[in-house]
Design a protein around this motif. Structure first.
Motif, PDB file in Angstrom:
ATOM      1  N   GLY A 107      10.552  29.465  11.860  1.00 22.91           N
ATOM      2  CA  GLY A 107      10.464  30.002  10.532  1.00 22.91           C
ATOM      3  C   GLY A 107       9.477  29.519   9.521  1.00 22.91           C
ATOM      4  N   ASP A 108       8.782  28.428  10.011  1.00 22.25           N
ATOM      5  CA  ASP A 108       7.928  27.484   9.476  1.00 22.25           C
ATOM      6  C   ASP A 108       6.558  28.390   9.107  1.00 22.25           C
ATOM      7  N   LEU A 109       6.505  29.315   8.082  1.00 19.79           N
ATOM      8  CA  LEU A 109       5.670  30.385   7.550  1.00 19.79           C
ATOM      9  C   LEU A 109       4.770  29.748   6.815  1.00 19.79           C
ATOM     10  N   THR A 110       3.574  30.554   6.668  1.00 18.25           N
ATOM     11  CA  THR A 110       2.553  30.067   5.729  1.00 18.25           C
ATOM     12  C   THR A 110       2.000  31.416   5.081  1.00 18.25           C
ATOM     13  N   LEU A 111       1.223  31.466   4.092  1.00 22.08           N
ATOM     14  CA  LEU A 111       0.333  32.591   3.538  1.00 22.08           C
ATOM     15  C   LEU A 111      -1.218  32.383   4.008  1.00 22.08           C
ATOM     16  N   ASN A 112      -1.611  33.351   5.030  1.00 21.36           N
ATOM     17  CA  ASN A 112      -2.821  33.386   5.483  1.00 21.36           C
ATOM     18  C   ASN A 112      -3.994  33.798   4.374  1.00 21.36           C
ATOM     19  N   GLN A 113      -5.204  33.791   4.863  1.00 19.35           N
ATOM     20  CA  GLN A 113      -6.380  34.107   3.718  1.00 19.35           C
ATOM     21  C   GLN A 113      -6.229  35.329   2.942  1.00 19.35           C
ATOM     22  N   GLU A 114      -5.419  36.468   3.601  1.00 20.48           N
ATOM     23  CA  GLU A 114      -5.387  37.493   3.205  1.00 20.48           C
ATOM     24  C   GLU A 114      -4.147  37.757   2.198  1.00 20.48           C
ATOM     25  N   GLY A 115      -3.330  36.723   2.095  1.00 15.70           N
ATOM     26  CA  GLY A 115      -2.261  36.741   1.360  1.00 15.70           C
ATOM     27  C   GLY A 115      -1.047  37.053   1.823  1.00 15.70           C
ATOM     28  N   ALA A 116      -0.989  37.431   3.291  1.00 12.21           N
ATOM     29  CA  ALA A 116       0.118  37.864   4.054  1.00 12.21           C
ATOM     30  C   ALA A 116       0.996  36.730   4.245  1.00 12.21           C
ATOM     31  N   LEU A 117       2.272  37.106   4.422  1.00 12.14           N
ATOM     32  CA  LEU A 117       3.190  36.036   4.844  1.00 12.14           C
ATOM     33  C   LEU A 117       3.021  35.904   6.617  1.00 12.14           C
ATOM     34  N   ALA A 118       2.655  34.776   6.968  1.00  9.87           N
ATOM     35  CA  ALA A 118       2.297  34.641   8.302  1.00  9.87           C
ATOM     36  C   ALA A 118       2.878  33.473   9.247  1.00  9.87           C
ATOM     37  N   SER A 119       2.692  33.427  10.502  1.00  5.17           N
ATOM     38  CA  SER A 119       3.493  32.582  11.425  1.00  5.17           C
ATOM     39  C   SER A 119       2.438  31.287  11.304  1.00  5.17           C
ATOM     40  N   LYS A 120       2.755  30.126  11.879  1.00  3.36           N
ATOM     41  CA  LYS A 120       1.951  29.025  11.807  1.00  3.36           C
ATOM     42  C   LYS A 120       0.858  29.025  12.274  1.00  3.36           C
TER      43      LYS A 120
END
Length: 262
Positions: free
Chosen positions: A124-137
């Motif tokens: 569950g160590d998530l991030t925000l990708n370049q598109e602003g989507a909740l994403a995986s590592k």
């Protein structure tokens, strides 16, 4: 005597697989959401009356195959790997105070949209990708009920049901999936799993909940795995020595029998 070497050889091969599994467990002691593997062994029963298609001589050698004893099935018992099963028990909770960290409590996995298709992960160590989507590592979008979960910033709230709110506005609900046959889950890298079972066996979990600001640690017990690794390594060394001794015995016997005396 020639066939005796295969008994310790089978044991060495089995222990080599166990060493690989235990080493991988220990290498991922600090990997978020990692689930350890357990190796089970089995005794392969002897088959004294079975004839194998190879290495029997061609048909033009008029040989009575019933008299070719050494080419029959093994009359010794060998050890083998019964299976490698993943332990999906809950790992320890780690309080990170990071809003992008989500911990699944109970059985289930996040659904991730990758270039190869849908994959699943426990981490569950998530991030925000370049598109602003909740994403995986790895940067692949996490899926909710509406699809990809888009956020305006990393300031958001996720309740225990997986509902995502930002500035008091409901955004989406993160999906947690469970599997009818967890043994069909296959590791495919990036801490992802691929489910090889029927699609109907994948359903939304009704019992799993989410905890924001926490991570699930690896469920690998380092002391237990290190002890098992030492035992497995010692067993492998013993098998290796037995194989070497048999090889020396066969070499000496062959040379002695092959001597031509005047």
């Amino acid at each position: 005597m020639l066939k005796n070497i295969y008994t310790p050889l089978a044991g060495a091969i089995a222990q080599e697989r166990a060493l690989e599994t235990l080493s991988n467990n220990l290498a991922n002691v600090n990997t978020v959401g990692f689930k350890g593997d357990n190796v089970t062994f089995t005794l392969q029963d002897p088959e004294p009356f079975k004839n194998y298609p190879t290495p029997l001589p061609p048909a033009n050698f008029k040989v009575d195959l019933n008299k070719v004893g050494p080419l029959k099935g093994n009359d010794l018992s060998y050890v083998g790997i019964a299976g490698i099963e993943t332990d999906f028990t809950q790992g320890p909770a780690i309080n990170t105070h990071n809003k992008l960290d989500l911990m699944i409590e109970g059985q289930g996995m996040f659904s991730v949209q990758t270039n190869e298709g849908i994959r699943f992960q426990r981490a569950g160590d998530l991030t925000l990708n370049q598109e602003g989507a909740l994403a995986s590592k790895a940067g692949d979008p996490i899926l909710g009920e509406k699809g990809v979960v888009y956020l305006r910033s990393n300031q958001f709230h996720v309740n225990r049901l997986g509902e995502v709110y930002q500035d008091g506005e409901f955004i989406d609900r993160i999906q947690i999936y469970q599997f009818k046959s967890p043994e069909a889950l296959e590791r495919v890298g990036n801490n992802y799993y691929f489910y090889g079972g029927p699609a109907d066996d994948v359903s939304q979990s009704e019992t799993a909940t989410l905890k924001q600001g926490f991570l699930e640690g690896s469920n690998v017990n380092p002391i237990k795995n290190l002890t098992a690794l030492i035992v497995s390594h010692r067993s492998y060394e013993a098998y290796q020595k037995a194989v070497s001794n048999y090889d020396q015995m066969m070499d000496k016997t062959s040379n002695s029998l092959g001597e031509v005396r005047a």
